[in-house]
Design an enzyme around this catalytic site. Structure first.
Site, short mmCIF file in Angstrom:
data_model
loop_
_atom_site.label_atom_id
_atom_site.label_comp_id
_atom_site.label_asym_id
_atom_site.label_seq_id
_atom_site.Cartn_x
_atom_site.Cartn_y
_atom_site.Cartn_z
N SER A 16 21.42 29.52 5.87
CA SER A 16 21.80 29.16 4.50
C SER A 16 20.73 28.37 3.76
O SER A 16 20.51 28.62 2.57
CB SER A 16 23.13 28.38 4.51
OG SER A 16 24.17 29.23 4.86
N THR A 60 30.88 25.92 7.74
CA THR A 60 31.07 27.06 8.63
C THR A 60 31.85 26.61 9.86
O THR A 60 32.40 25.50 9.90
CB THR A 60 29.71 27.72 8.92
OG1 THR A 60 29.94 28.90 9.67
CG2 THR A 60 28.75 26.81 9.66
N LYS A 64 36.52 25.28 8.61
CA LYS A 64 37.10 25.87 7.39
C LYS A 64 38.58 25.51 7.18
O LYS A 64 39.02 25.36 6.04
CB LYS A 64 36.91 27.38 7.40
CG LYS A 64 35.44 27.77 7.27
CD LYS A 64 35.26 29.27 7.20
CE LYS A 64 33.79 29.64 7.21
NZ LYS A 64 33.59 31.09 7.13
N GLY A 125 40.09 41.85 15.08
CA GLY A 125 40.04 40.39 15.05
C GLY A 125 41.06 39.84 14.08
O GLY A 125 41.44 40.53 13.12
N GLY A 127 41.02 36.08 13.52
CA GLY A 127 40.68 34.66 13.43
C GLY A 127 40.41 34.26 11.99
O GLY A 127 40.89 34.91 11.05
N TYR A 226 25.44 39.29 12.08
CA TYR A 226 24.35 39.78 11.25
C TYR A 226 23.13 40.29 12.00
O TYR A 226 22.31 40.98 11.41
CB TYR A 226 23.96 38.79 10.14
CG TYR A 226 23.39 37.47 10.55
CD1 TYR A 226 24.15 36.32 10.47
CD2 TYR A 226 22.06 37.35 10.96
CE1 TYR A 226 23.64 35.09 10.81
CE2 TYR A 226 21.53 36.13 11.30
CZ TYR A 226 22.32 34.99 11.22
OH TYR A 226 21.81 33.79 11.54
P1 ATR Z 1 36.10 32.98 13.26
O1 ATR Z 1 36.33 31.81 12.35
O2 ATR Z 1 34.64 33.33 13.45
O3 ATR Z 1 36.92 34.17 12.87
P2 ATR Z 1 37.99 32.37 15.33
O4 ATR Z 1 38.96 31.95 14.29
O5 ATR Z 1 37.85 31.55 16.57
O6 ATR Z 1 36.54 32.50 14.73
O7 ATR Z 1 38.38 33.89 15.74
C1 ATR Z 1 37.68 34.58 16.73
C2 ATR Z 1 38.20 36.01 16.81
O8 ATR Z 1 37.46 36.67 17.85
C3 ATR Z 1 39.66 36.15 17.19
O9 ATR Z 1 40.18 37.34 16.65
C4 ATR Z 1 39.58 36.23 18.73
O10 ATR Z 1 40.68 36.87 19.35
P3 ATR Z 1 42.01 35.99 19.74
O11 ATR Z 1 42.75 35.79 18.47
O12 ATR Z 1 42.72 36.82 20.74
O13 ATR Z 1 41.49 34.69 20.32
C5 ATR Z 1 38.37 37.12 18.87
N1 ATR Z 1 37.77 36.96 20.21
C6 ATR Z 1 37.00 35.96 20.62
N2 ATR Z 1 36.63 36.15 21.93
C7 ATR Z 1 37.20 37.33 22.31
C8 ATR Z 1 37.19 38.10 23.52
N3 ATR Z 1 36.51 37.71 24.60
N4 ATR Z 1 37.88 39.27 23.53
C9 ATR Z 1 38.56 39.69 22.45
N5 ATR Z 1 38.60 39.01 21.28
C10 ATR Z 1 37.94 37.85 21.21
#
Ligand code: ATR
Length: 281
Positions: A16, A60, A64, A125, A127, A226
């Protein structure tokens, strides 16, 4: 003098400063944008520092959601998704906003040269990244928003959230283990948005079994990571159009720049600043 900061934990990888300082410099405003490592425990004190000393902040991972609670006021789009990535500070007042959704919308338009109206969007995803962007998409005239996520309950919460924002929208979710539903969602999606954190580290597994993709699929893929990931390389080898997440970072940052300064964001300068900037500086 530093008037703007990006904060996160970790933050040393951030591009950034290179991107935002390129925008400020293009307008003859110097390089007022810095970087600071802030842990979740330090965030409340950081807000008091920012209130007195800064004009704007980008936040970040993992700040958030907490930032949405700590802000004095939220824009309607930040309130809808409960996520804040931009603070706009004026006379000691902190307004929290979320530019992630509009950043992804503009990135898709830039990368694939078409509007989102009528499209079916499938998120892998559920999250923070998926939450902020999916809620925004309910305002973009899309036909369907669906989610595949390891923790299906979290995907279900996002379906409920999308329905609260737009009761008419089609929103569904499924587990990655439910192969029939996965196949059905993949076959009808126009866009697959890879919104898990997987791919950030070089030894991460792919976010889903790469055999899910086959040549001849009509969907296009946007990976929020990215740098080139195995997913992006595999999709390209099958002839599936696929874009990495750089343009989303550019576009969400450009929106923050406009909010802070009221000036046009010089996108090409920001892209150059992103590419040539040293991460963390
Ligand atoms: P961000 O703010 O970057 O979205 P986050 O809120 O922690 O980070 O979300 C991470 C996402 O990656 C979630 O969808 C998570 O799945 P879960 O909701 O089941 O935790 C997914 N994720 C992270 N590690 C994973 C893994 N090893 N296998 C599958 N999904 C994963």
């Amino acid at each position: 003098m530093t008037k703007y900061l990006v904060i996160g934990d970790p933050i040393c990888h951030s591009r950034s400063p290179g991107m935002q300082n390129a925008a400020f410099e293009a307008h003859g405003l110097g390089r007022p944008y810095g970087i600071r490592h802030v842990t979740p425990a330090e965030l409340p004190d950081f807000f008091e520092y920012a209130r007195k000393n800064l004009s704007g902040v980008n936040l970040t991972v993992p700040h958030k959601l907490q930032a949405a609670v700590l802000s004095d006021e939220l824009t309607s789009r930040a309130a809808e998704c409960g996520s804040v990535n931009t603070l706009i500070i004026s006379d000691g007042h902190i307004l929290g906003d979320s530019t992630d959704g509009v950043g992804l919308e503009r990135a898709l338009e830039y990368c694939f040269s078409e509007s989102l109206a009528g499209k079916r969007i499938l998120f892998c995803g559920a999250g923070g990244a998926a939450r902020a962007t999916a809620v925004h998409f309910t305002h973009c005239g899309v036909q369907e928003i669906s989610f595949i996520n390891r923790t299906v309950a979290k995907a279900g919460e996002l379906v409920d959230l999308c329905h609260r924002v737009d009761p008419e929208i089609t929103a569904v979710c499924c587990s990655p283990q439910d192969t029939d539903s996965v196949k059905e969602l993949l076959s009808r999606a126009d866009y697959l948005i890879q919104a898990t954190s997987l791919g950030l580290k070089s030894d991460d597994p792919p976010p889903f079994p790469l055999e899910w993709l086959t040549s001849g699929m009509k969907l296009k893929i946007f990976d929020t990571i990215y740098h080139p990931t195995p997913l992006q390389k595999h999709a390209a080898s099958l002839g599936i159009k696929c874009c990495g997440g750089k343009e989303m970072l550019i576009q969400q940052g450009a929106e923050s720049f406009r909010l802070w300064t009221g000036l046009d964001a010089p996108l090409d300068e920001m892209r150059k600043g992103f590419d040539t900037g040293v991460p963390g500086q």
